[in-house]
Design a protein around this motif. Sequence first.
Motif, PDB file in Angstrom:
ATOM      1  N   LYS A   6       6.703  28.459 -17.479  1.00  0.00           N
ATOM      2  CA  LYS A   6       7.946  27.697 -17.605  1.00  0.00           C
ATOM      3  C   LYS A   6       7.675  26.192 -17.548  1.00  0.00           C
ATOM      4  N   GLU A   7       6.753  25.793 -16.686  1.00  0.00           N
ATOM      5  CA  GLU A   7       6.420  24.376 -16.566  1.00  0.00           C
ATOM      6  C   GLU A   7       5.757  23.859 -17.834  1.00  0.00           C
ATOM      7  N   LEU A   8       4.937  24.692 -18.451  1.00  0.00           N
ATOM      8  CA  LEU A   8       4.285  24.284 -19.701  1.00  0.00           C
ATOM      9  C   LEU A   8       5.305  24.031 -20.800  1.00  0.00           C
ATOM     10  N   VAL A   9       6.317  24.865 -20.865  1.00  0.00           N
ATOM     11  CA  VAL A   9       7.376  24.668 -21.860  1.00  0.00           C
ATOM     12  C   VAL A   9       8.165  23.402 -21.539  1.00  0.00           C
ATOM     13  N   ALA A  10       8.423  23.184 -20.273  1.00  0.00           N
ATOM     14  CA  ALA A  10       9.239  22.038 -19.858  1.00  0.00           C
ATOM     15  C   ALA A  10       8.612  20.706 -20.243  1.00  0.00           C
ATOM     16  N   ILE A  11       7.273  20.637 -20.239  1.00  0.00           N
ATOM     17  CA  ILE A  11       6.614  19.362 -20.581  1.00  0.00           C
ATOM     18  C   ILE A  11       6.066  19.344 -22.003  1.00  0.00           C
ATOM     19  N   GLY A  12       6.331  20.407 -22.766  1.00  0.00           N
ATOM     20  CA  GLY A  12       5.952  20.406 -24.166  1.00  0.00           C
ATOM     21  C   GLY A  12       4.545  20.844 -24.472  1.00  0.00           C
ATOM     22  N   MET A  13       3.841  21.417 -23.497  1.00  0.00           N
ATOM     23  CA  MET A  13       2.497  21.928 -23.765  1.00  0.00           C
ATOM     24  C   MET A  13       2.534  23.373 -24.259  1.00  0.00           C
ATOM     25  N   ALA A  14       3.695  23.957 -24.224  1.00  0.00           N
ATOM     26  CA  ALA A  14       3.956  25.252 -24.856  1.00  0.00           C
ATOM     27  C   ALA A  14       5.345  25.152 -25.468  1.00  0.00           C
ATOM     28  N   THR A  15       5.628  26.004 -26.425  1.00  0.00           N
ATOM     29  CA  THR A  15       6.906  25.892 -27.139  1.00  0.00           C
ATOM     30  C   THR A  15       7.942  26.907 -26.701  1.00  0.00           C
ATOM     31  N   HIS A  16       7.509  28.095 -26.255  1.00  0.00           N
ATOM     32  CA  HIS A  16       8.471  29.145 -25.932  1.00  0.00           C
ATOM     33  C   HIS A  16       8.010  29.964 -24.725  1.00  0.00           C
ATOM     34  N   PHE A  17       8.979  30.362 -23.923  1.00  0.00           N
ATOM     35  CA  PHE A  17       8.731  31.267 -22.807  1.00  0.00           C
ATOM     36  C   PHE A  17       9.288  32.637 -23.166  1.00  0.00           C
ATOM     37  N   VAL A  18       8.407  33.639 -23.176  1.00  0.00           N
ATOM     38  CA  VAL A  18       8.798  35.014 -23.495  1.00  0.00           C
ATOM     39  C   VAL A  18       8.317  35.914 -22.365  1.00  0.00           C
ATOM     40  N   TYR A  25       2.697   9.584 -15.523  1.00  0.00           N
ATOM     41  CA  TYR A  25       1.270   9.701 -15.201  1.00  0.00           C
ATOM     42  C   TYR A  25       0.918  11.132 -14.805  1.00  0.00           C
ATOM     43  N   LEU A  26       1.664  12.071 -15.369  1.00  0.00           N
ATOM     44  CA  LEU A  26       1.400  13.477 -15.103  1.00  0.00           C
ATOM     45  C   LEU A  26       0.014  13.876 -15.606  1.00  0.00           C
ATOM     46  N   GLY A  27      -0.419  13.284 -16.726  1.00  0.00           N
ATOM     47  CA  GLY A  27      -1.730  13.609 -17.266  1.00  0.00           C
ATOM     48  C   GLY A  27      -2.850  13.268 -16.309  1.00  0.00           C
ATOM     49  N   GLU A  28      -2.782  12.089 -15.701  1.00  0.00           N
ATOM     50  CA  GLU A  28      -3.788  11.709 -14.711  1.00  0.00           C
ATOM     51  C   GLU A  28      -3.768  12.677 -13.527  1.00  0.00           C
ATOM     52  N   PHE A  29      -2.562  13.055 -13.109  1.00  0.00           N
ATOM     53  CA  PHE A  29      -2.427  13.986 -11.986  1.00  0.00           C
ATOM     54  C   PHE A  29      -3.081  15.329 -12.291  1.00  0.00           C
ATOM     55  N   LEU A  30      -2.769  15.899 -13.449  1.00  0.00           N
ATOM     56  CA  LEU A  30      -3.325  17.205 -13.811  1.00  0.00           C
ATOM     57  C   LEU A  30      -4.836  17.146 -13.978  1.00  0.00           C
ATOM     58  N   ALA A  31      -5.331  16.065 -14.569  1.00  0.00           N
ATOM     59  CA  ALA A  31      -6.760  15.946 -14.830  1.00  0.00           C
ATOM     60  C   ALA A  31      -7.563  15.753 -13.552  1.00  0.00           C
ATOM     61  N   LYS A  80      12.756  25.057  -7.854  1.00  0.00           N
ATOM     62  CA  LYS A  80      13.032  23.785  -7.165  1.00  0.00           C
ATOM     63  C   LYS A  80      11.772  23.134  -6.601  1.00  0.00           C
ATOM     64  N   ASP A  81      10.750  23.950  -6.292  1.00  0.00           N
ATOM     65  CA  ASP A  81       9.518  23.382  -5.735  1.00  0.00           C
ATOM     66  C   ASP A  81       8.465  23.109  -6.806  1.00  0.00           C
ATOM     67  N   SER A  82       8.862  23.145  -8.074  1.00  0.00           N
ATOM     68  CA  SER A  82       7.918  22.862  -9.160  1.00  0.00           C
ATOM     69  C   SER A  82       7.323  21.466  -9.015  1.00  0.00           C
ATOM     70  N   ILE A  83       6.067  21.344  -9.352  1.00  0.00           N
ATOM     71  CA  ILE A  83       5.392  20.047  -9.296  1.00  0.00           C
ATOM     72  C   ILE A  83       6.048  19.048 -10.245  1.00  0.00           C
ATOM     73  N   LEU A  84       6.699  19.552 -11.267  1.00  0.00           N
ATOM     74  CA  LEU A  84       7.357  18.658 -12.224  1.00  0.00           C
ATOM     75  C   LEU A  84       8.555  17.954 -11.608  1.00  0.00           C
ATOM     76  N   ASN A  85       9.046  18.483 -10.492  1.00  0.00           N
ATOM     77  CA  ASN A  85      10.127  17.811  -9.779  1.00  0.00           C
ATOM     78  C   ASN A  85       9.605  16.729  -8.840  1.00  0.00           C
ATOM     79  N   LYS A  86       8.300  16.532  -8.838  1.00  0.00           N
ATOM     80  CA  LYS A  86       7.673  15.486  -7.997  1.00  0.00           C
ATOM     81  C   LYS A  86       7.218  14.306  -8.854  1.00  0.00           C
ATOM     82  N   GLN A  87       7.773  14.195 -10.048  1.00  0.00           N
ATOM     83  CA  GLN A  87       7.295  13.203 -11.011  1.00  0.00           C
ATOM     84  C   GLN A  87       7.364  11.778 -10.473  1.00  0.00           C
ATOM     85  N   SER A  88       8.380  11.436  -9.721  1.00  0.00           N
ATOM     86  CA  SER A  88       8.510  10.057  -9.235  1.00  0.00           C
ATOM     87  C   SER A  88       7.371   9.692  -8.303  1.00  0.00           C
ATOM     88  N   VAL A  89       7.004  10.626  -7.428  1.00  0.00           N
ATOM     89  CA  VAL A  89       5.880  10.380  -6.518  1.00  0.00           C
ATOM     90  C   VAL A  89       4.574  10.307  -7.293  1.00  0.00           C
TER      91      VAL A  89
END
Length: 425
Positions: A211-223, A196-202, A261-270
């Motif tokens: 880096k977070e965008l690449v991790a969830i597939g909203m971007a393809t590469h980090f340069v 439900y990450l989409g609901e959270f972001l919206a 380590k404090d990325s919001i993506l690491n809070k997915q369970s909550v």
Amino acid sequence: MVSHILSSILHQTPFASPLSRLVSYCLRLRKLEMAQEGGIINEPFVIGEEKGSVRLSTLNRPRQLNVISPEVVLKLAEYLEMWEKDDQAKLILIKGAGRAFSAGGDLKMFYKGRDSKDSCLEVVYRMYWLCFHIHTYKKTQVSLVNGISMGGGASLMVPMKFSVVTEKTVFSTPEASIGFHTDCGFSYIHSRLPGYLGEFLALTGARLNGKELVAIGMATHFVPSDKLADLEAQLVTLDSGDVNVVRSTIEEFSEKVNLDKDSILNKQSVINVCFSKESVKQIIQAFEAEASKEGNEWITPVIKGLKRSSPTGLKITLRSIREGRNQTLSDCLKKEFRLTVNTLRKTISADMYEGIRALTIDKDNSPKWNPATLDEVDDENINLMFKPLEDDIELLIPETEENRWGGKYATSGYASLIQCKREEN
């Protein structure tokens, strides 16, 4: 231009004091800025370049963070249509000048039209039509995103075959906070994110970095940003739009992503526990319960943001994302177009204009929402926002290959209606 002014002032008479020369420089620089703001200096809002078999589009309103205006939408659509049909064009690049890729729609444009019905409908129509074509574009596209990419501006990034981001990239969809809704195809994109990450972001407008965008597939590469110019130069020399060739080239400059380590993506369970709830009110209640637990201090400022947001905007946004889970891209765009038109028309609330006023006009950051609370927002009124529009002005999405670039604003029912009214007058 600025460097030319500075050079001319530095070569003034040697009898002029440093202070007088600095004052002269500042006055002339401000005059230049005012001229640019007033459109006296006609810098193109979008620059299109042909470099061999590569076509490069640069959003060129750096002082305004490359916000999306009618001119931007019109020019981008013209370039993309022309380049898709051009047999010599093999690869399409898009980037933003300055510190932003694009900060989204021009809010002041919307605010100026608040008392004139449908004054912004044309640019909205063209933008949604453009979103569909970016999602379904037939040639390889690469977005080079080295800065702010928010709201509708991010719709020029995420759908690309390749989206390159850097450590300077900042993504967000904060529309609900000002009484609007997550638009430009993001009810489709967000509803397909993990859990439900989409609901959270919206709903929260939370920001993601590159880096977070690449991790969830909203971007393809980090340069890294210091390599971006070299990557662009390399892509220009490819003479190929082959997906594998382009991917290999980008990978030469890209780095593996490791989340902080404090990325919001690491809070997915909550996030999943709270944002899976049926209503906005239940989501906030669940979030508050989680905030009381040790290690969840990050939740408190997020809740404060939710409670400051437009109750109407939050309810519309949640429903739109939830519906998006079972809708096609075309369905989502048509729905979002209806929501946008009804929001601009103040069909059930003027919250968006109040949100813009508080954020960008008076800048008091104290919007007066109407209705003021979630409980006061009538669900029957929310239903009105999702109903089809009258006068046959629905967004026309091409349904056949022959109609690939059909459905333009000029051939829409609304444009025909306006023309008839003009002729009557």
